[in-house]
Structure formats: structure tokens, C-alpha cells
Design a protein around this motif. Structure first.
Motif, PDB file in Angstrom:
ATOM      1  N   LEU A 144       1.055   6.541  -7.045  1.00  0.00           N
ATOM      2  CA  LEU A 144      -0.032   7.446  -7.405  1.00  0.00           C
ATOM      3  C   LEU A 144       0.349   8.903  -7.192  1.00  0.00           C
ATOM      4  O   LEU A 144       0.037   9.765  -8.021  1.00  0.00           O
ATOM      5  CB  LEU A 144      -1.292   7.100  -6.607  1.00  0.00           C
ATOM      6  CG  LEU A 144      -1.994   5.805  -6.997  1.00  0.00           C
ATOM      7  CD1 LEU A 144      -3.151   5.515  -6.050  1.00  0.00           C
ATOM      8  CD2 LEU A 144      -2.486   5.873  -8.429  1.00  0.00           C
ATOM      9  N   VAL A 145       1.036   9.198  -6.081  1.00  0.00           N
ATOM     10  CA  VAL A 145       1.447  10.580  -5.806  1.00  0.00           C
ATOM     11  C   VAL A 145       2.394  11.075  -6.887  1.00  0.00           C
ATOM     12  O   VAL A 145       2.203  12.174  -7.442  1.00  0.00           O
ATOM     13  CB  VAL A 145       2.109  10.687  -4.407  1.00  0.00           C
ATOM     14  CG1 VAL A 145       2.836  12.005  -4.242  1.00  0.00           C
ATOM     15  CG2 VAL A 145       1.071  10.522  -3.318  1.00  0.00           C
ATOM     16  N   PHE A 195       0.593   3.928  -3.012  1.00  0.00           N
ATOM     17  CA  PHE A 195       0.331   5.330  -2.684  1.00  0.00           C
ATOM     18  C   PHE A 195       1.405   6.245  -3.281  1.00  0.00           C
ATOM     19  O   PHE A 195       1.095   7.269  -3.891  1.00  0.00           O
ATOM     20  CB  PHE A 195       0.257   5.516  -1.163  1.00  0.00           C
ATOM     21  CG  PHE A 195       0.146   6.950  -0.748  1.00  0.00           C
ATOM     22  CD1 PHE A 195      -1.041   7.635  -0.905  1.00  0.00           C
ATOM     23  CD2 PHE A 195       1.242   7.611  -0.207  1.00  0.00           C
ATOM     24  CE1 PHE A 195      -1.140   8.965  -0.526  1.00  0.00           C
ATOM     25  CE2 PHE A 195       1.151   8.937   0.171  1.00  0.00           C
ATOM     26  CZ  PHE A 195      -0.056   9.624   0.019  1.00  0.00           C
ATOM     27  N   LEU A 196       2.667   5.866  -3.126  1.00  0.00           N
ATOM     28  CA  LEU A 196       3.753   6.689  -3.656  1.00  0.00           C
ATOM     29  C   LEU A 196       3.734   6.741  -5.178  1.00  0.00           C
ATOM     30  O   LEU A 196       4.008   7.790  -5.770  1.00  0.00           O
ATOM     31  CB  LEU A 196       5.099   6.178  -3.150  1.00  0.00           C
ATOM     32  CG  LEU A 196       5.349   6.397  -1.665  1.00  0.00           C
ATOM     33  CD1 LEU A 196       6.639   5.734  -1.240  1.00  0.00           C
ATOM     34  CD2 LEU A 196       5.390   7.876  -1.338  1.00  0.00           C
ATOM     35  N   PHE A 237       0.819  -1.213   0.000  1.00  0.00           N
ATOM     36  CA  PHE A 237       0.000   0.000   0.000  1.00  0.00           C
ATOM     37  C   PHE A 237       0.855   1.266   0.000  1.00  0.00           C
ATOM     38  O   PHE A 237       0.490   2.255  -0.628  1.00  0.00           O
ATOM     39  CB  PHE A 237      -0.981  -0.006   1.170  1.00  0.00           C
ATOM     40  CG  PHE A 237      -2.083  -1.017   1.006  1.00  0.00           C
ATOM     41  CD1 PHE A 237      -2.862  -1.046  -0.143  1.00  0.00           C
ATOM     42  CD2 PHE A 237      -2.312  -1.961   1.984  1.00  0.00           C
ATOM     43  CE1 PHE A 237      -3.868  -1.993  -0.315  1.00  0.00           C
ATOM     44  CE2 PHE A 237      -3.322  -2.906   1.833  1.00  0.00           C
ATOM     45  CZ  PHE A 237      -4.099  -2.919   0.683  1.00  0.00           C
ATOM     46  N   ILE A 238       1.984   1.233   0.673  1.00  0.00           N
ATOM     47  CA  ILE A 238       2.886   2.391   0.638  1.00  0.00           C
ATOM     48  C   ILE A 238       3.410   2.605  -0.776  1.00  0.00           C
ATOM     49  O   ILE A 238       3.423   3.741  -1.276  1.00  0.00           O
ATOM     50  CB  ILE A 238       4.048   2.206   1.638  1.00  0.00           C
ATOM     51  CG1 ILE A 238       3.542   2.324   3.071  1.00  0.00           C
ATOM     52  CG2 ILE A 238       5.157   3.230   1.391  1.00  0.00           C
ATOM     53  CD1 ILE A 238       4.561   1.954   4.125  1.00  0.00           C
TER      54      ILE A 238
END
Length: 140
Positions: free
Chosen positions: A53-54, A50-51, A46-47
Motif C-alpha cells: 500500500l505504501v 502495508f508495504l 500484514f507487513i
């Protein structure tokens, strides 16, 4: 402290935690430790998502948005074409349903579309890699 250093220390910490859990699994016969290892794996997954996507959204607004939207459009076109060529009736679903798997024609069509999309994308990747290498070879 910039973001790169924070992420580097986070990666080190998660690597150490994962290593400790891996050693605990090897030293004991208990299967309950595997649950903790899976939790660490999900957290890292998930990290990373998330990264990604950012940075994709950050790069989308910082770079050439026309080129990005063209690439996304072509990718969606490949997905749509793959879905249209997939029939969903390529195999006998009775044997799967007899085992209680609940496979329908829609599920079979989605799986077929995913396979066709994979075949198309891997072919494009191979051709692109070959052409890029040939271009570098001939430009020297």
C-alpha cells in the motif's frame, strides 16, 4: 540505513523465526506450536500488505496519475460487469443450507462474480502476455 536494508534484515529475521518454528513443529507432536507459526505468518502478511500500500500510494503520486486512474477504472468496470452477469441462482442452495452453511443467493452471486472476474482477468493476462511476446519477436 535506507529502507531497503531495513526490509532485508526484517525479512531475514522473520525467515529465521519461521524456520525455527517449522523445525519445532517437525520435532514435536504438539499442535500449539502451529499457533505461533500462524502468528508469524499473519505478521509477515500484514507487513507485506502495508508495504504494498505504501509503495502503491507513493508510486501513484510520483507517476502518471491519469494512466493509474484509467487502469483502476477498467478494473472496477470488470468487477461491475462480472457482478451483473452473475445470477446467483446457478445451483440448488438447499443442500448447502441443510448442512448449516447459510448460503444465500447474495453470497452465491458474489462468488459467481468473483469467478467471472477471475476468468476475465486471467484471459486478459494471457492475451497480453502473448501479444507482448509476439511484439518482441517481430521487432527483432
Amino acid at each position: 540505513m535506507n529502507l531497503h536494508k531495513i526490509l532485508k534484515y526484517l525479512a531475514y529475521a522473520l525467515g529465521i523465526i519461521g524456520t525455527i518454528f517449522a523445525l519445532m513443529i517437525m520435532m514435536t507432536d504438539s499442535d500449539s506450536i502451529i499457533d505461533y507459526m500462524l502468528i508469524v505468518t499473519y505478521v509477515v502478511l500484514f507487513i507485506v500488505i502495508f508495504l504494498i500500500l505504501v509503495y502503491v500510494i507513493k508510486g501513484l503520486f510520483a507517476g502518471n496519475i491519469k494512466k493509474t486512474l484509467t487502469t483502476v477504472g477498467l478494473f472496477l468496470a470488470i468487477i461491475i460487469i462480472s457482478y451483473l452477469i452473475s445470477s446467483g441462482t446457478d445451483l440448488d442452495l438447499k443442500q448447502f443450507n441443510d448442512k448449516g452453511l447459510g448460503i444465500t443467493e447474495s453470497i452465491s452471486k458474489n462468488v459467481g462474480a468473483g469467478l467471472y472476474a477471475f476468468y476475465i482477468l486471467i484471459t486478459i493476462a494471457i492475451i497480453t502476455t502473448f501479444l507482448s511476446s509476439a511484439k518482441k519477436l517481430f521487432n527483432k
